[in-house]
Design a protein around this motif. Structure first.
Motif, PDB file in Angstrom:
ATOM      1  N   ASN A 165       0.822  -1.209   0.000  1.00 37.44           N
ATOM      2  CA  ASN A 165       0.000   0.000   0.000  1.00 37.44           C
ATOM      3  C   ASN A 165       0.863   1.269   0.000  1.00 37.44           C
ATOM      4  OD1 ASN A 165      -2.348  -1.704   0.250  1.00 37.44           O
ATOM      5  ND2 ASN A 165      -1.816  -1.917   2.410  1.00 37.44           N
ATOM      6  N   HIS A 166       1.748   1.350  -0.986  1.00 34.92           N
ATOM      7  CA  HIS A 166       2.734   2.424  -1.060  1.00 34.92           C
ATOM      8  C   HIS A 166       2.071   3.792  -1.203  1.00 34.92           C
ATOM      9  CE1 HIS A 166       6.214   4.666  -2.785  1.00 34.92           C
ATOM     10  NE2 HIS A 166       6.901   3.865  -1.995  1.00 34.92           N
ATOM     11  N   SER A 167       0.944   3.858  -1.884  1.00 34.96           N
ATOM     12  CA  SER A 167       0.219   5.118  -2.067  1.00 34.96           C
ATOM     13  C   SER A 167      -0.883   5.216  -1.017  1.00 34.96           C
ATOM     14  CB  SER A 167      -0.392   5.195  -3.481  1.00 34.96           C
ATOM     15  OG  SER A 167      -1.296   6.273  -3.581  1.00 34.96           O
ATOM     16  N   SER A 168      -0.681   6.105  -0.049  1.00 39.32           N
ATOM     17  CA  SER A 168      -1.667   6.240   1.030  1.00 39.32           C
ATOM     18  C   SER A 168      -3.019   6.700   0.498  1.00 39.32           C
ATOM     19  CB  SER A 168      -1.160   7.239   2.082  1.00 39.32           C
ATOM     20  OG  SER A 168       0.050   6.791   2.646  1.00 39.32           O
ATOM     21  N   VAL A 169      -2.993   7.606  -0.472  1.00 37.90           N
ATOM     22  CA  VAL A 169      -4.238   8.107  -1.035  1.00 37.90           C
ATOM     23  C   VAL A 169      -5.022   6.974  -1.699  1.00 37.90           C
ATOM     24  CG1 VAL A 169      -5.246   9.645  -2.763  1.00 37.90           C
ATOM     25  CG2 VAL A 169      -3.346  10.437  -1.343  1.00 37.90           C
ATOM     26  N   THR A 170      -4.311   6.169  -2.495  1.00 35.03           N
ATOM     27  CA  THR A 170      -4.962   5.049  -3.181  1.00 35.03           C
ATOM     28  C   THR A 170      -5.480   4.028  -2.182  1.00 35.03           C
ATOM     29  OG1 THR A 170      -3.473   5.383  -5.053  1.00 35.03           O
ATOM     30  CG2 THR A 170      -4.672   3.300  -4.968  1.00 35.03           C
ATOM     31  N   HIS A 171      -4.700   3.792  -1.138  1.00 38.19           N
ATOM     32  CA  HIS A 171      -5.127   2.824  -0.123  1.00 38.19           C
ATOM     33  C   HIS A 171      -6.410   3.285   0.561  1.00 38.19           C
ATOM     34  CE1 HIS A 171      -4.338   0.643   3.918  1.00 38.19           C
ATOM     35  NE2 HIS A 171      -4.949  -0.163   3.089  1.00 38.19           N
ATOM     36  N   ARG A 172      -6.492   4.578   0.891  1.00 39.52           N
ATOM     37  CA  ARG A 172      -7.690   5.085   1.539  1.00 39.52           C
ATOM     38  C   ARG A 172      -8.909   4.984   0.617  1.00 39.52           C
ATOM     39  NH1 ARG A 172      -4.103   9.113   3.519  1.00 39.52           N
ATOM     40  NH2 ARG A 172      -4.727  10.522   1.818  1.00 39.52           N
ATOM     41  N   ARG A 173      -8.709   5.228  -0.672  1.00 40.77           N
ATOM     42  CA  ARG A 173      -9.840   5.244  -1.599  1.00 40.77           C
ATOM     43  C   ARG A 173     -10.259   3.855  -2.066  1.00 40.77           C
ATOM     44  NH1 ARG A 173      -9.400   9.118  -6.545  1.00 40.77           N
ATOM     45  NH2 ARG A 173     -11.510   8.273  -6.758  1.00 40.77           N
ATOM     46  N   PHE A 174      -9.263   2.962  -2.256  1.00 40.19           N
ATOM     47  CA  PHE A 174      -9.571   1.689  -2.915  1.00 40.19           C
ATOM     48  C   PHE A 174      -9.209   0.459  -2.088  1.00 40.19           C
ATOM     49  CE2 PHE A 174      -8.785   4.851  -6.251  1.00 40.19           C
ATOM     50  CZ  PHE A 174      -9.976   4.768  -6.949  1.00 40.19           C
ATOM     51  N   GLY A 175      -8.563   0.653  -0.954  1.00 40.92           N
ATOM     52  CA  GLY A 175      -8.234  -0.474  -0.106  1.00 40.92           C
ATOM     53  C   GLY A 175      -6.945  -1.167  -0.499  1.00 40.92           C
ATOM     54  N   ALA A 176      -6.648  -2.255   0.204  1.00 45.08           N
ATOM     55  CA  ALA A 176      -5.433  -3.030  -0.058  1.00 45.08           C
ATOM     56  C   ALA A 176      -5.549  -3.795  -1.373  1.00 45.08           C
ATOM     57  CB  ALA A 176      -5.186  -3.992   1.096  1.00 45.08           C
ATOM     58  N   ASP A 177      -4.414  -4.273  -1.858  1.00 46.69           N
ATOM     59  CA  ASP A 177      -4.348  -5.094  -3.071  1.00 46.69           C
ATOM     60  C   ASP A 177      -4.925  -4.354  -4.281  1.00 46.69           C
ATOM     61  OD1 ASP A 177      -3.281  -7.285  -1.608  1.00 46.69           O
ATOM     62  OD2 ASP A 177      -5.296  -7.824  -0.974  1.00 46.69           O
ATOM     63  N   SER A 178      -4.699  -3.051  -4.338  1.00 44.92           N
ATOM     64  CA  SER A 178      -5.210  -2.274  -5.468  1.00 44.92           C
ATOM     65  C   SER A 178      -4.100  -1.811  -6.390  1.00 44.92           C
ATOM     66  CB  SER A 178      -6.051  -1.092  -4.975  1.00 44.92           C
ATOM     67  OG  SER A 178      -5.386  -0.345  -3.974  1.00 44.92           O
ATOM     68  N   GLY A 179      -2.937  -2.500  -6.347  1.00 49.46           N
ATOM     69  CA  GLY A 179      -1.932  -2.325  -7.384  1.00 49.46           C
ATOM     70  C   GLY A 179      -0.750  -1.456  -7.053  1.00 49.46           C
ATOM     71  N   HIS A 180      -0.587  -1.019  -5.797  1.00 47.69           N
ATOM     72  CA  HIS A 180       0.511  -0.112  -5.477  1.00 47.69           C
ATOM     73  C   HIS A 180       1.429  -0.690  -4.393  1.00 47.69           C
ATOM     74  CE1 HIS A 180      -2.084   1.453  -2.087  1.00 47.69           C
ATOM     75  NE2 HIS A 180      -2.994   0.987  -2.930  1.00 47.69           N
ATOM     76  N   ASP A 181       1.642  -1.993  -4.437  1.00 58.97           N
ATOM     77  CA  ASP A 181       2.662  -2.633  -3.614  1.00 58.97           C
ATOM     78  C   ASP A 181       3.973  -2.611  -4.403  1.00 58.97           C
ATOM     79  OD1 ASP A 181       0.606  -3.099  -1.867  1.00 58.97           O
ATOM     80  OD2 ASP A 181       0.369  -5.208  -2.412  1.00 58.97           O
ATOM     81  N   ILE A 182       5.065  -2.170  -3.771  1.00 61.59           N
ATOM     82  CA  ILE A 182       6.314  -1.906  -4.470  1.00 61.59           C
ATOM     83  C   ILE A 182       7.460  -2.700  -3.827  1.00 61.59           C
ATOM     84  CG2 ILE A 182       7.906  -0.103  -5.267  1.00 61.59           C
ATOM     85  CD1 ILE A 182       5.087   0.271  -6.342  1.00 61.59           C
ATOM     86  N   PRO A 183       8.329  -3.332  -4.622  1.00 62.06           N
ATOM     87  CA  PRO A 183       9.457  -4.085  -4.058  1.00 62.06           C
ATOM     88  C   PRO A 183      10.498  -3.189  -3.392  1.00 62.06           C
ATOM     89  CG  PRO A 183       8.990  -4.782  -6.320  1.00 62.06           C
ATOM     90  CD  PRO A 183       8.215  -3.521  -6.076  1.00 62.06           C
ATOM     91  N   ARG A 184      11.238  -3.776  -2.453  1.00 67.87           N
ATOM     92  CA  ARG A 184      12.338  -3.094  -1.786  1.00 67.87           C
ATOM     93  C   ARG A 184      13.491  -4.077  -1.579  1.00 67.87           C
ATOM     94  NH1 ARG A 184      12.018  -2.844   4.670  1.00 67.87           N
ATOM     95  NH2 ARG A 184      14.192  -3.363   4.267  1.00 67.87           N
ATOM     96  N   GLN A 185      14.647  -3.552  -1.204  1.00 69.55           N
ATOM     97  CA  GLN A 185      15.796  -4.410  -0.925  1.00 69.55           C
ATOM     98  C   GLN A 185      15.545  -5.245   0.326  1.00 69.55           C
ATOM     99  OE1 GLN A 185      19.024  -1.523  -0.701  1.00 69.55           O
ATOM    100  NE2 GLN A 185      19.828  -2.266  -2.649  1.00 69.55           N
ATOM    101  N   THR A 186      16.185  -6.409   0.371  1.00 67.75           N
ATOM    102  CA  THR A 186      16.015  -7.307   1.508  1.00 67.75           C
ATOM    103  C   THR A 186      17.362  -7.868   1.939  1.00 67.75           C
ATOM    104  OG1 THR A 186      15.490  -9.026  -0.118  1.00 67.75           O
ATOM    105  CG2 THR A 186      13.639  -8.047   1.064  1.00 67.75           C
TER     106      THR A 186
END
Length: 493
Positions: free
Chosen positions: A336-357
């Motif tokens: 849920n990288h985009s807080s605005v999108t998460h608030r409007r459309f909920g989780a699993d709406s396409g804005h999960d982004i990879p990071r280093q591990t």
């Protein structure tokens, strides 16, 4: 070069599961063999010929899907799919995220429960179809249209309505209901992903039915282990209440243990953990009790919440040693990288982004305790390509408990699969991998994704054969193992 008949070929002769050796599923409605039957194979004629032979030997083998997200209700209720948009667009975040990047509002695609006219959303999809050229999702959808739905026209703004109508008519036919497609795809095992407090009634109903193959639940406890997950402070009391367990750390662990046992009785073979970082920490029972009370009361700070997440990932490995459930860890995604999108459309709406591990240091406490336990099967999935050769392959090449998960999410495209094989094989060989995992909610993409993996593996093995690095008989044994025996071993099927 002669090709020996594999066990997959012998055992599945006559099945209509994947694309046949002629390049077309005979049940798909397409009248003639596809001209691109050698898709994804090397351009060099000699290597391509070897790849074709290897692929043909496993093309029709049963599908084993030990991790995915297809809703179990689809198979239990066997309802007709609503329309082409809902089936292929709205719930596929691979599709909606790229359309959003191209200027299409998610609300216009029906994401987040927004009501839209299916045909209008489909026209938007068709208008932007060229944006998917070269992407994995574009390849899969093209495969679904041709092989599953029998659509022979190319999708475009001018063909959007006719293709929508063609698909809509087919969805009314009984052979395009979920259970009929399950059988047609040749699925032998399909795992769903389920909440720990799910009653699993749908799974029980399917087990009592005549559906061929197995549909297995998977224990997904993230909301009960991570204090930063939405609902954690309500989920844990619900878990304790449902199992009659006291609000102590020992009671909490016993509640999780009870629910795992319930899942096992309903056929589960694995647990799944989606974590941002693969981090573990080993605490005493006393320290774990104090930390549990802090997170349950909401007074734990950020570092304490991280410590609790890390300790619970280690405790899940401990429980897997006890009960035998395979433990899969999908790490490295900022949800849920985009807080605005998460608030409007909920989780699993396409804005999960990879990071280093950092798997090596992050998982060391877990592996210090349980890494040498042969009863533990720990399957590690990454979206950081660099860790395959640097971390995961060396870990799987030493620890008997560790397996490298198949290329996942942003890495499950044909070229990325080739890079994965090159990164992992020279250190860990083929045997330390999980076998292919489709990880999909898009039911119709299952055969396309497994076919992609089989073609990619055939292409990689063919290069090794032509370069005289392995014998053809070895390559045949390997590809035969990858599609059946290996995932059975890793996931204890």
């Amino acid at each position: 070069m002669p090709r020996p008949q594999s066990s997959a070929t012998r055992e599945t002769a006559g099945r209509g599961s994947l694309v046949s050796a002629t390049g077309v599923n005979p049940e798909s409605g397409a009248a003639e063999a596809r001209a691109d039957r050698d898709r994804l194979f090397p351009a060099d004629p000699t290597t391509r010929s070897v790849a074709r032979d290897l692929y043909d030997s496993v093309a029709r083998a049963p599908i084993l899907s030990p991790h995915g997200h297809v809703p179990v209700a689809w198979l239990a209720e066997d309802r007709q799919f609503a329309d082409p948009t809902e089936l292929l667009v709205t719930h596929d975040h691979y599709v909606t995220r790229l359309l959003h990047a191209s200027g299409v509002a998610l609300s216009e695609l029906g994401v987040g429960g927004n009501v839209v006219a299916p045909r209008s959303a489909w026209r938007l999809f068709a208008e932007h179809w060229d944006k998917f050229a070269g992407t994995a999702s574009g390849y899969w959808i093209r495969e679904e249209l041709i092989e599953v739905l029998g659509v022979t026209s190319d999708l475009s703004p001018t063909t959007a309505d006719s293709i929508f109508d063609e698909i809509e008519l087919k969805l009314e036919l009984p052979e395009f209901r979920p259970r009929a497609l399950f059988e047609r795809f040749g699925i032998e095992v399909l795992a769903t992903t389920d909440d720990p407090l799910d009653g699993l009634e749908h799974h029980a109903a399917i087990a009592r039915s005549s559906l061929p193959g197995r549909v297995l639940p998977t224990f997904r406890p993230d909301r009960y282990l991570d204090p930063d997950q939405e609902g954690f402070r309500t989920c844990v009391p619900e878990l304790l209440g449902a199992t009659g367990s006291p609000a102590t750390f020992a009671g909490y662990l016993d509640a999780l243990r009870q629910r795992r046992e319930y899942f096992i009785r309903h056929g589960a073979v694995s647990t799944d953990h989606g974590v941002e970082e693969p981090y573990t920490v080993d605490l005493s029972d006393h320290d774990a009790e104090q930390l549990f009370q802090r997170v349950l009361s909401g007074t734990a700070d950020e570092s304490q919440r991280r410590m609790f997440r890390g300790h619970m990932l280690l405790r899940m490995a401990e429980l897997s040693v006890e009960d035998g459930l395979v433990m899969t860890v999908h790490a490295g995604v900022v949800r849920n990288h985009s807080s605005v999108t998460h608030r409007r459309f909920g989780a699993d709406s396409g804005h999960d982004i990879p990071r280093q591990t950092d798997f090596v240091r992050g998982l060391r406490p877990l592996l210090e305790r349980f890494g040498l336990e042969r009863s533990l099967h720990l399957v590690l999935f990454a979206v950081d390509e660099a860790v395959y050769s640097r971390e995961l392959a060396p870990m799987a090449g030493f620890y008997p408990s560790v397996y490298v998960g198949a290329p996942w999410w942003f890495l499950d495209a044909p070229d990325a699969m080739q890079r994965f094989r090159a990164a992992v094989t020279e250190t860990a060989g083929f045997s330390r991998g999980s076998g292919f995992v489709d990880d999909t909610r898009a039911f119709l993409s299952i055969p396309a994704r497994h076919d992609t993996a089989r073609r990619a593996d055939a292409a990689y093995l063919a290069r090794l054969v032509v370069e005289e690095r392995i014998a053809m008989t070895t390559a045949q044994r390997v590809i035969d193992d990858l599609v059946g025996p290996q995932p059975r071993r890793v996931f204890k099927l």
